[in-house]
Enzyme design. Structure first.
Site, PDB file in Angstrom:
ATOM      1  N   ASN A   7      -9.826  -5.397  -0.755  1.00 22.24           N
ATOM      2  CA  ASN A   7      -9.972  -4.061  -0.166  1.00 22.24           C
ATOM      3  C   ASN A   7     -10.990  -3.327  -1.023  1.00 22.24           C
ATOM      4  O   ASN A   7     -10.673  -2.830  -2.100  1.00 22.24           O
ATOM      5  CB  ASN A   7      -8.636  -3.334  -0.146  1.00 22.24           C
ATOM      6  N   LYS A  14      -9.499  -3.448  -4.740  1.00 17.56           N
ATOM      7  CA  LYS A  14      -8.115  -3.929  -4.800  1.00 17.56           C
ATOM      8  C   LYS A  14      -8.096  -5.386  -4.362  1.00 17.56           C
ATOM      9  O   LYS A  14      -8.831  -5.778  -3.443  1.00 17.56           O
ATOM     10  CB  LYS A  14      -7.211  -3.104  -3.875  1.00 17.56           C
ATOM     11  N   ARG A  94     -10.295  -6.126   4.183  1.00 22.94           N
ATOM     12  CA  ARG A  94      -9.972  -4.921   4.935  1.00 22.94           C
ATOM     13  C   ARG A  94     -11.274  -4.243   5.337  1.00 22.94           C
ATOM     14  O   ARG A  94     -12.120  -3.952   4.498  1.00 22.94           O
ATOM     15  CB  ARG A  94      -9.142  -3.958   4.088  1.00 22.94           C
ATOM     16  N   HIS A 183      -5.109   3.246   9.621  1.00 19.18           N
ATOM     17  CA  HIS A 183      -3.867   2.733   9.010  1.00 19.18           C
ATOM     18  C   HIS A 183      -3.201   1.705   9.922  1.00 19.18           C
ATOM     19  O   HIS A 183      -1.992   1.468   9.819  1.00 19.18           O
ATOM     20  CB  HIS A 183      -2.866   3.869   8.727  1.00 19.18           C
ATOM     21  N   LEU A 210       2.884   8.019   5.246  1.00 20.03           N
ATOM     22  CA  LEU A 210       2.625   9.207   4.436  1.00 20.03           C
ATOM     23  C   LEU A 210       2.201   8.805   3.036  1.00 20.03           C
ATOM     24  O   LEU A 210       3.006   8.350   2.225  1.00 20.03           O
ATOM     25  CB  LEU A 210       3.895  10.082   4.356  1.00 20.03           C
ATOM     26  N   ASN A 212      -1.689   9.528   0.401  1.00 20.07           N
ATOM     27  CA  ASN A 212      -2.735  10.530   0.255  1.00 20.07           C
ATOM     28  C   ASN A 212      -3.423  10.759   1.594  1.00 20.07           C
ATOM     29  O   ASN A 212      -3.800  11.864   1.940  1.00 20.07           O
ATOM     30  CB  ASN A 212      -3.758  10.080  -0.793  1.00 20.07           C
ATOM     31  N   GLY A 213      -3.552   9.673   2.366  1.00 21.48           N
ATOM     32  CA  GLY A 213      -3.922   9.758   3.763  1.00 21.48           C
ATOM     33  C   GLY A 213      -2.663   9.587   4.595  1.00 21.48           C
ATOM     34  O   GLY A 213      -1.766   8.833   4.217  1.00 21.48           O
ATOM     35  N   ARG A 242      -7.274  16.385   3.041  1.00 18.67           N
ATOM     36  CA  ARG A 242      -7.840  16.517   4.387  1.00 18.67           C
ATOM     37  C   ARG A 242      -7.012  17.489   5.219  1.00 18.67           C
ATOM     38  O   ARG A 242      -5.785  17.509   5.152  1.00 18.67           O
ATOM     39  CB  ARG A 242      -7.899  15.166   5.083  1.00 18.67           C
ATOM     40  N   ARG A 285       3.840  15.042  -5.721  1.00 22.12           N
ATOM     41  CA  ARG A 285       4.714  15.216  -6.885  1.00 22.12           C
ATOM     42  C   ARG A 285       4.403  16.521  -7.610  1.00 22.12           C
ATOM     43  O   ARG A 285       5.313  17.234  -8.068  1.00 22.12           O
ATOM     44  CB  ARG A 285       4.576  14.020  -7.831  1.00 22.12           C
ATOM     45  N   GLY A 331       3.503   5.697   0.227  1.00 22.92           N
ATOM     46  CA  GLY A 331       3.978   6.296  -1.020  1.00 22.92           C
ATOM     47  C   GLY A 331       4.962   7.433  -0.870  1.00 22.92           C
ATOM     48  O   GLY A 331       6.056   7.410  -1.444  1.00 22.92           O
ATOM     49  N   GLU A 334       8.093   6.437   1.595  1.00 18.72           N
ATOM     50  CA  GLU A 334       9.087   5.541   0.989  1.00 18.72           C
ATOM     51  C   GLU A 334       9.838   6.184  -0.167  1.00 18.72           C
ATOM     52  O   GLU A 334      11.011   5.868  -0.398  1.00 18.72           O
ATOM     53  CB  GLU A 334       8.388   4.270   0.483  1.00 18.72           C
ATOM     54  N   ASN A 335       9.173   7.089  -0.899  1.00 22.13           N
ATOM     55  CA  ASN A 335       9.705   7.524  -2.192  1.00 22.13           C
ATOM     56  C   ASN A 335      10.113   8.990  -2.288  1.00 22.13           C
ATOM     57  O   ASN A 335      10.586   9.415  -3.343  1.00 22.13           O
ATOM     58  CB  ASN A 335       8.657   7.229  -3.281  1.00 22.13           C
ATOM     59  N   GLU A 385       0.186  -3.707   3.168  1.00 22.70           N
ATOM     60  CA  GLU A 385      -1.025  -3.962   3.936  1.00 22.70           C
ATOM     61  C   GLU A 385      -1.719  -5.248   3.494  1.00 22.70           C
ATOM     62  O   GLU A 385      -2.280  -5.974   4.319  1.00 22.70           O
ATOM     63  CB  GLU A 385      -1.973  -2.770   3.802  1.00 22.70           C
TER      64      GLU A 385
END
Length: 399
Positions: A7, A14, A94, A183, A210, A212-213, A242, A285, A331, A334-335, A385
């Site tokens: 990616n 990545k 990707r 996504h 959900l 950062n994007g 954004r 956070r 992120g 899930e958290n 992903e």
């Protein structure tokens, strides 16, 4: 078969190495700050069920230098899992934007590369580095099959009612101006997991990604029928920086009446808006910490973020003509149990009934957080992903 997933971003790379078809991760990592000061590689390997993590600080001039460093790590006797480049039989890339040309994963040829370049204008921040990753990988792994997995492909099942804009027809036919969605790899991965968990291949699902994007997708029987992002990845939900959905007249007002340039407006809406614009913080956070300290702007940002998700749940439930499950992933999804609770608050009339105790518990696997007997399942499904790209790459190269 060993498959490498790449990616490639503008200043990052990545990667993850899988043994297929057993989907065993062998190594993963992130090359960060390529071409900048302070370049690092965070590398992990997985041996005998144990994870080892290594942080390497080293100058990395460009993507080719970065991938060469990754190759060294993959072949390292202590840190790696291969002895020679030839052990990697395929590389899954990707690619963010596939336009209307690519409705599925495809083997990369010179023709495919040319079409990806043609789409640079639709994804100027993403497709050029994705393309660069492909060309670099071709040089370093000349014997491996190169495969493109498109973020937009999953959404090519949307009907014209969902993807067309009410603009002159030639704007669509000649310029390709329509909703494409993004996504897709994540939405596809978690929806497959959800259908299997529900034991219902015809389930109506809303997937809520959900991070950062952020984006949402209405999924009927495993197919995307509508999604929150459009031509580019700026529309829909509020994101880290954004704006998401806005009245288009705001853009013309800023340019024509307030003297902003189009470049400045693009910078504002893409990099200075969202949570950052509302609260001064782009990371959820930090927003939550500011709320605890009594910051009213942060509280508004948090509530508005959830409010926009609720609006899309309502509209997508109408599009689906029913709802069997909503899925939180990525992120924040899930958290952040508080955000899930904020989204589900007051949604009982949709059959969305959250169990606060279950919602507060953390696991690394798929879980239900709805009340017993709730008409709509509320699922938390960790996205992967890279694994989805690895799976799709394996499927196409083994044929």
């Amino acid at each position: 078969m060993k498959i490498l997933v790449l990616n490639s971003g503008s200043s990052s790379l990545k990667y993850q190495l899988f043994e297929m078809p057993n989907e065993q991760p062998l190594c993963s990592g992130l090359v960060d700050r390529i071409g900048l000061e302070g370049s690092t590689i965070t590398h992990k390997n997985f041996k005998s069920g144990k994870e080892e993590k290594f942080l390497i600080e080293t100058p990395i001039q460009d993507h080719e230098a970065g991938l060469l460093k990754v190759t060294e790590l993959l072949k390292d006797t202590e840190k790696g899992s291969i002895s020679d480049n030839s052990e990697i039989e395929a590389i899954g890339h990707r690619v963010v934007h596939g336009g209307e040309q690519f409705a599925s994963t495809t083997l990369i040829t010179e023709v495919v590369k040319a079409k990806i370049k043609e789409l640079f204008a639709l994804a100027p921040l993403h497709n050029p580095p994705n393309y660069l990753g492909i060309t670099v990988a071709e040089r370093i792994f000349p014997n491996a099959k190169q495969v493109a997995v498109f973020d937009t492909a999953f959404h090519q099942s949307m009907p014209p009612l969902a993807y067309r804009y009410a603009v002159p027809k030639e704007i669509y036919t000649q310029l390709g101006i329509r909703a494409y969605g993004f996504h897709g790899t994540s939405h596809q991965y978690v929806s497959k997991k959800a259908l299997k968990y529900l034991q219902n291949p015809n389930a109506k699902i809303i997937s809520i990604h959900l991070g950062n994007g952020c984006s949402m997708t209405a999924i009927d029987s495993g197919k995307s029928i509508d999604t929150s992002m459009g031509l580019g990845p700026m529309g829909g939900l509020i994101m880290g920086t954004r704006a998401g959905d806005i009245d288009p007249s705001i853009i013309f007002h800023l340019i024509n009446e307030r003297g902003y340039s189009s470049k400045e407006v693009n910078e504002i809406l893409n990099k200075k808006s969202g949570l950052l614009g509302l609260s001064g913080f782009s990371d959820m956070r930090d927003v939550k910490k500011a709320i605890e300290e009594g910051n009213k702007d942060a509280k508004l940002a948090y509530q508005l973020y959830a409010y926009r998700i609720q609006k899309y749940i309502g509209s997508f439930t109408a599009v689906l003509k029913g709802l069997d499950a909503i899925v939180f992933t990525a992120g924040i999804g899930e958290n952040d149990p508080d955000m899930r609770a904020e989204v589900c608050k007051g949604m009982d009339f949709f059959g969305i009934q959250l169990d606060l105790l279950l919602n507060s518990q953390k696991t690394q696997t798929i879980r239900e957080v709805n009340q017993k007997g709730s008409p709509v399942k509320i699922l938390v499904i960790p996205t992967n992903e890279e694994l989805e790209i690895g799976q799709q790459t394996f499927e196409i190269v083994r044929k």
